[in-house]
Design a protein around this motif. Structure first.
Motif, mmCIF file in Angstrom:
data_model
loop_
_atom_site.group_PDB
_atom_site.id
_atom_site.type_symbol
_atom_site.label_atom_id
_atom_site.label_comp_id
_atom_site.label_asym_id
_atom_site.label_seq_id
_atom_site.Cartn_x
_atom_site.Cartn_y
_atom_site.Cartn_z
ATOM 1 N N HIS A 55 0.842 -1.192 0.000
ATOM 2 C CA HIS A 55 0.000 0.000 0.000
ATOM 3 C C HIS A 55 0.882 1.248 0.000
ATOM 4 C CE1 HIS A 55 0.994 -0.633 4.230
ATOM 5 N NE2 HIS A 55 0.753 0.662 4.414
ATOM 6 N N VAL A 56 0.251 2.385 -0.006
ATOM 7 C CA VAL A 56 0.958 3.660 0.084
ATOM 8 C C VAL A 56 0.793 4.185 1.505
ATOM 9 C CG1 VAL A 56 0.975 6.055 -0.733
ATOM 10 C CG2 VAL A 56 0.634 4.195 -2.351
ATOM 11 N N CYS A 57 1.876 4.627 2.108
ATOM 12 C CA CYS A 57 1.836 5.168 3.466
ATOM 13 C C CYS A 57 0.987 6.447 3.478
ATOM 14 C CB CYS A 57 3.254 5.485 3.947
ATOM 15 S SG CYS A 57 3.300 6.371 5.530
ATOM 16 N N PRO A 58 -0.010 6.508 4.366
ATOM 17 C CA PRO A 58 -0.831 7.715 4.424
ATOM 18 C C PRO A 58 -0.083 8.917 4.997
ATOM 19 C CG PRO A 58 -1.534 6.145 6.093
ATOM 20 C CD PRO A 58 -0.494 5.469 5.259
ATOM 21 N N GLY A 59 1.046 8.671 5.648
ATOM 22 C CA GLY A 59 1.817 9.761 6.232
ATOM 23 C C GLY A 59 2.683 10.496 5.233
ATOM 24 N N CYS A 60 3.367 9.739 4.363
ATOM 25 C CA CYS A 60 4.320 10.371 3.443
ATOM 26 C C CYS A 60 4.031 10.094 1.976
ATOM 27 C CB CYS A 60 5.739 9.913 3.778
ATOM 28 S SG CYS A 60 6.014 8.143 3.509
ATOM 29 N N GLY A 61 3.127 9.152 1.696
ATOM 30 C CA GLY A 61 2.791 8.849 0.311
ATOM 31 C C GLY A 61 3.757 7.897 -0.376
ATOM 32 N N GLU A 62 4.716 7.353 0.358
ATOM 33 C CA GLU A 62 5.682 6.410 -0.207
ATOM 34 C C GLU A 62 5.143 4.975 -0.118
ATOM 35 O OE1 GLU A 62 8.682 7.094 -1.671
ATOM 36 O OE2 GLU A 62 8.114 9.200 -1.501
#
Length: 124
Positions: free
Chosen positions: A70-77
């Motif tokens: 998935h994509v980290c909701p904090g940084c988008g990575e």
């Protein structure tokens, strides 16, 4: 907690190329709380070293997991979660870290974002 030192101490700038810790982190290691040490250890795999310490390697080997779930909701990575990949929580890299209250985020944070959150919650 055991030190992530791998007896290959060589500093480049402020970073030890052996274990990946900053010189400040190395100097303060024995006085840190276990939560602070775990939070730092979680960031070591994302600091760009060719071969992180075995103590740090809490994630399954790359052959055993997809690069990202998935994509980290904090940084988008891109981020990896063993539970999202259909495995048990004990197989996830985060199972080694202190628990934080769940948020309304749509997915788990990456190692770097979760480590920052743990350090922010840890009294100094």
């Amino acid at each position: 907690m055991a030190s992530p030192c791998v007896q290959r101490c060589e500093a480049k700038g402020d970073l030890c190329l052996g274990c990946g810790r900053t010189l400040s982190e190395i100097g303060r290691w024995s006085t840190m709380t276990e939560a602070e040490q775990l939070a730092i250890m979680a960031t070591l795999t994302t600091r760009g070293l060719a071969s992180p310490s075995p103590v740090v390697a809490v994630m399954p080997a790359p052959d055993d997991q997809p690069q990202s779930t998935h994509v980290c909701p904090g940084c988008g990575e891109p981020a990896y979660c063993a539970v999202s990949a259909g495995k048990g929580i004990s197989e996830c890299w985060c199972s080694q870290l202190p628990a934080l209250p769940m948020s309304d985020a749509p997915a788990c944070w990456c190692e770097a974002c979760l480590s920052k959150a743990i350090l922010a919650e840890t009294p100094v």
